[in-house]
Motif scaffolding. Structure first.
Motif, PDB file in Angstrom:
ATOM      1  N   THR A 111     -26.346  20.261  24.160  1.00 23.72           N
ATOM      2  CA  THR A 111     -26.612  21.676  23.894  1.00 23.72           C
ATOM      3  C   THR A 111     -26.039  22.557  24.997  1.00 23.72           C
ATOM      4  OG1 THR A 111     -28.611  21.160  22.645  1.00 23.72           O
ATOM      5  CG2 THR A 111     -28.437  23.386  23.533  1.00 23.72           C
ATOM      6  N   MET A 112     -26.294  22.195  26.249  1.00 23.10           N
ATOM      7  CA  MET A 112     -25.830  22.992  27.385  1.00 23.10           C
ATOM      8  C   MET A 112     -24.312  23.182  27.379  1.00 23.10           C
ATOM      9  SD  MET A 112     -28.215  21.361  30.387  1.00 23.10           S
ATOM     10  CE  MET A 112     -27.850  22.509  31.699  1.00 23.10           C
ATOM     11  N   TYR A 113     -23.601  22.172  26.860  1.00 22.16           N
ATOM     12  CA  TYR A 113     -22.141  22.215  26.861  1.00 22.16           C
ATOM     13  C   TYR A 113     -21.558  22.509  25.475  1.00 22.16           C
ATOM     14  CZ  TYR A 113     -22.385  20.742  31.653  1.00 22.16           C
ATOM     15  OH  TYR A 113     -22.645  20.699  33.001  1.00 22.16           O
ATOM     16  N   ASN A 114     -22.395  23.038  24.584  1.00 15.84           N
ATOM     17  CA  ASN A 114     -21.956  23.499  23.263  1.00 15.84           C
ATOM     18  C   ASN A 114     -21.227  22.418  22.458  1.00 15.84           C
ATOM     19  OD1 ASN A 114     -21.859  25.492  21.278  1.00 15.84           O
ATOM     20  ND2 ASN A 114     -19.884  26.285  21.973  1.00 15.84           N
ATOM     21  N   GLN A 115     -21.768  21.224  22.491  1.00 14.08           N
ATOM     22  CA  GLN A 115     -21.169  20.101  21.760  1.00 14.08           C
ATOM     23  C   GLN A 115     -21.877  19.946  20.408  1.00 14.08           C
ATOM     24  OE1 GLN A 115     -18.451  18.881  22.769  1.00 14.08           O
ATOM     25  NE2 GLN A 115     -18.427  19.547  24.895  1.00 14.08           N
ATOM     26  N   GLU A 116     -21.498  20.815  19.471  1.00 14.41           N
ATOM     27  CA  GLU A 116     -22.182  20.871  18.173  1.00 14.41           C
ATOM     28  C   GLU A 116     -22.201  19.535  17.443  1.00 14.41           C
ATOM     29  OE1 GLU A 116     -20.475  23.991  15.777  1.00 14.41           O
ATOM     30  OE2 GLU A 116     -20.659  25.443  17.407  1.00 14.41           O
ATOM     31  N   LYS A 117     -21.057  18.846  17.427  1.00 12.80           N
ATOM     32  CA  LYS A 117     -20.982  17.574  16.688  1.00 12.80           C
ATOM     33  C   LYS A 117     -21.909  16.529  17.286  1.00 12.80           C
ATOM     34  CE  LYS A 117     -16.310  18.239  14.983  1.00 12.80           C
ATOM     35  NZ  LYS A 117     -14.919  17.773  15.030  1.00 12.80           N
ATOM     36  N   VAL A 118     -22.000  16.506  18.595  1.00 15.08           N
ATOM     37  CA  VAL A 118     -22.897  15.543  19.241  1.00 15.08           C
ATOM     38  C   VAL A 118     -24.352  15.928  18.990  1.00 15.08           C
ATOM     39  CG1 VAL A 118     -23.610  14.527  21.442  1.00 15.08           C
ATOM     40  CG2 VAL A 118     -21.185  14.882  20.968  1.00 15.08           C
ATOM     41  N   VAL A 119     -24.663  17.218  19.035  1.00 13.66           N
ATOM     42  CA  VAL A 119     -26.029  17.665  18.725  1.00 13.66           C
ATOM     43  C   VAL A 119     -26.408  17.197  17.320  1.00 13.66           C
ATOM     44  CG1 VAL A 119     -27.497  19.683  18.278  1.00 13.66           C
ATOM     45  CG2 VAL A 119     -26.041  19.629  20.319  1.00 13.66           C
ATOM     46  N   LYS A 120     -25.532  17.405  16.348  1.00 13.68           N
ATOM     47  CA  LYS A 120     -25.808  16.962  14.966  1.00 13.68           C
ATOM     48  C   LYS A 120     -26.047  15.459  14.912  1.00 13.68           C
ATOM     49  CE  LYS A 120     -23.079  20.473  12.592  1.00 13.68           C
ATOM     50  NZ  LYS A 120     -21.865  20.731  11.800  1.00 13.68           N
ATOM     51  N   LEU A 121     -25.192  14.718  15.594  1.00 13.70           N
ATOM     52  CA  LEU A 121     -25.291  13.259  15.592  1.00 13.70           C
ATOM     53  C   LEU A 121     -26.597  12.783  16.233  1.00 13.70           C
ATOM     54  CD1 LEU A 121     -23.823  10.622  14.936  1.00 13.70           C
ATOM     55  CD2 LEU A 121     -22.605  10.851  17.098  1.00 13.70           C
ATOM     56  N   LEU A 122     -26.946  13.375  17.349  1.00 17.52           N
ATOM     57  CA  LEU A 122     -28.193  12.999  18.016  1.00 17.52           C
ATOM     58  C   LEU A 122     -29.407  13.324  17.149  1.00 17.52           C
ATOM     59  CD1 LEU A 122     -27.299  14.196  21.620  1.00 17.52           C
ATOM     60  CD2 LEU A 122     -27.537  11.811  20.862  1.00 17.52           C
ATOM     61  N   LEU A 123     -29.395  14.489  16.515  1.00 18.24           N
ATOM     62  CA  LEU A 123     -30.508  14.859  15.637  1.00 18.24           C
ATOM     63  C   LEU A 123     -30.590  13.928  14.430  1.00 18.24           C
ATOM     64  CD1 LEU A 123     -30.237  18.753  15.770  1.00 18.24           C
ATOM     65  CD2 LEU A 123     -32.045  17.323  16.788  1.00 18.24           C
ATOM     66  N   LYS A 124     -29.433  13.536  13.911  1.00 13.47           N
ATOM     67  CA  LYS A 124     -29.389  12.595  12.783  1.00 13.47           C
ATOM     68  C   LYS A 124     -30.064  11.279  13.157  1.00 13.47           C
ATOM     69  CE  LYS A 124     -26.079   9.865  10.168  1.00 13.47           C
ATOM     70  NZ  LYS A 124     -24.685   9.479  10.076  1.00 13.47           N
ATOM     71  N   HIS A 125     -29.956  10.915  14.431  1.00 10.86           N
ATOM     72  CA  HIS A 125     -30.554   9.662  14.905  1.00 10.86           C
ATOM     73  C   HIS A 125     -31.920   9.878  15.552  1.00 10.86           C
ATOM     74  CE1 HIS A 125     -27.272   6.911  13.960  1.00 10.86           C
ATOM     75  NE2 HIS A 125     -26.490   7.939  14.208  1.00 10.86           N
ATOM     76  N   LYS A 126     -32.548  10.985  15.191  1.00 13.09           N
ATOM     77  CA  LYS A 126     -33.939  11.268  15.565  1.00 13.09           C
ATOM     78  C   LYS A 126     -34.149  11.596  17.044  1.00 13.09           C
ATOM     79  CE  LYS A 126     -35.142  10.172  11.318  1.00 13.09           C
ATOM     80  NZ  LYS A 126     -34.541  11.048  10.370  1.00 13.09           N
ATOM     81  N   ALA A 127     -33.176  12.274  17.666  1.00 17.95           N
ATOM     82  CA  ALA A 127     -33.399  12.750  19.030  1.00 17.95           C
ATOM     83  C   ALA A 127     -34.575  13.721  19.016  1.00 17.95           C
ATOM     84  CB  ALA A 127     -32.142  13.435  19.560  1.00 17.95           C
ATOM     85  N   ASP A 128     -35.407  13.628  20.019  1.00 20.82           N
ATOM     86  CA  ASP A 128     -36.596  14.472  20.117  1.00 20.82           C
ATOM     87  C   ASP A 128     -36.208  15.824  20.709  1.00 20.82           C
ATOM     88  OD1 ASP A 128     -39.026  15.695  20.618  1.00 20.82           O
ATOM     89  OD2 ASP A 128     -39.937  13.907  21.533  1.00 20.82           O
ATOM     90  N   LYS A 129     -36.254  16.848  19.883  1.00 22.15           N
ATOM     91  CA  LYS A 129     -35.869  18.189  20.339  1.00 22.15           C
ATOM     92  C   LYS A 129     -36.996  18.911  21.072  1.00 22.15           C
ATOM     93  CE  LYS A 129     -36.534  20.154  15.722  1.00 22.15           C
ATOM     94  NZ  LYS A 129     -35.874  20.844  14.622  1.00 22.15           N
ATOM     95  N   PHE A 130     -38.123  18.242  21.244  1.00 23.34           N
ATOM     96  CA  PHE A 130     -39.265  18.863  21.916  1.00 23.34           C
ATOM     97  C   PHE A 130     -39.509  18.309  23.321  1.00 23.34           C
ATOM     98  CE2 PHE A 130     -40.043  19.343  17.341  1.00 23.34           C
ATOM     99  CZ  PHE A 130     -40.019  20.722  17.279  1.00 23.34           C
ATOM    100  N   ILE A 131     -38.550  17.563  23.842  1.00 22.23           N
ATOM    101  CA  ILE A 131     -38.667  17.088  25.222  1.00 22.23           C
ATOM    102  C   ILE A 131     -38.254  18.225  26.155  1.00 22.23           C
ATOM    103  CG2 ILE A 131     -37.774  15.489  26.960  1.00 22.23           C
ATOM    104  CD1 ILE A 131     -37.446  13.423  24.714  1.00 22.23           C
ATOM    105  N   GLU A 132     -39.119  18.514  27.121  1.00 25.09           N
ATOM    106  CA  GLU A 132     -38.836  19.570  28.100  1.00 25.09           C
ATOM    107  C   GLU A 132     -38.196  18.969  29.342  1.00 25.09           C
ATOM    108  OE1 GLU A 132     -42.538  21.485  29.017  1.00 25.09           O
ATOM    109  OE2 GLU A 132     -42.642  22.491  27.081  1.00 25.09           O
ATOM    110  N   ASP A 133     -37.270  19.712  29.941  1.00 27.61           N
ATOM    111  CA  ASP A 133     -36.686  19.277  31.205  1.00 27.61           C
ATOM    112  C   ASP A 133     -37.632  19.622  32.356  1.00 27.61           C
ATOM    113  OD1 ASP A 133     -36.331  21.989  31.828  1.00 27.61           O
ATOM    114  OD2 ASP A 133     -34.170  21.950  31.546  1.00 27.61           O
ATOM    115  N   ASN A 134     -37.200  19.415  33.586  1.00 26.60           N
ATOM    116  CA  ASN A 134     -38.063  19.657  34.747  1.00 26.60           C
ATOM    117  C   ASN A 134     -38.427  21.124  34.937  1.00 26.60           C
ATOM    118  OD1 ASN A 134     -37.789  16.930  35.127  1.00 26.60           O
ATOM    119  ND2 ASN A 134     -36.609  17.073  37.005  1.00 26.60           N
ATOM    120  N   GLU A 135     -37.690  22.023  34.289  1.00 23.71           N
ATOM    121  CA  GLU A 135     -37.995  23.455  34.356  1.00 23.71           C
ATOM    122  C   GLU A 135     -38.845  23.915  33.182  1.00 23.71           C
ATOM    123  OE1 GLU A 135     -34.457  25.818  34.830  1.00 23.71           O
ATOM    124  OE2 GLU A 135     -33.674  24.506  36.385  1.00 23.71           O
TER     125      GLU A 135
END
Length: 156
Positions: A111-135
């Motif tokens: 997301t930070m590097y605007n990699q739309e295709k990778v974002v789609k692929l990660l979401l397709k494989h059930k990446a958790d979009k609710f994980i918070e970073d250290n901030e």
């Protein structure tokens, strides 16, 4: 130069035959670390060496080992946008929700590097979009901050 340095040199240059020969003689090289803490898999992934990545995985390279910053190979390819390597690592069992020392996941990095295709692929494989970073930020927070509307929509 010692055998680990020679091995990493062959990795960087994509010398597949040399890499394979060294792995046959010294199978432990598949999970060695260089002076910066990079594993061969992280290193080959970073340099987009698909054939070398596949060879390392065939020789039991640990798909989720981390470098000195806590990055796995999947975290590394996520920010670069290489969907082929992202697929290979996911199929090899990479932790889709790995978290580095800053709390970044592959999804946050993509997301930070605007990699739309990778974002789609990660979401397709059930990446958790609710994980918070250290901030305390989510991937969608970075997409909104940077004005990446397509990614905002994907993460909504």
């Amino acid at each position: 130069m010692n055998k680990v340095e020679l091995f990493f040199n062959a990795l960087q240059q994509g010398q597949l035959e040399t890499v394979e020969a060294q792995l046959k003689t010294n199978p432990e090289l598949a999970n060695a670390k260089d002076v910066r803490g990079f594993t061969p898999l992280i290193f080959a992934s970073y340099f987009d060496k698909k054939d070398v990545v596949e060879t390392l995985l065939k020789h039991n390279a640990s798909v989720d080992d981390c470098d000195g910053s806590g990055n796995t190979a999947l975290i590394g390819v996520a920010f670069k946008g290489n969907t082929d390597l992202t697929n290979i690592l996911i199929k090899a069992g990479a932790n889709i929700n790995a978290i580095n020392n800053l709390g970044y996941t592959p999804l946050i990095f993509a997301t930070m590097y605007n990699q739309e295709k990778v974002v789609k692929l990660l979401l397709k494989h059930k990446a958790d979009k609710f994980i918070e970073d250290n901030e305390g930020k989510l991937a969608i927070d970075y997409a909104k901050e940077k004005g990446y509307s397509v990614i905002v929509n994907l993460l909504s």
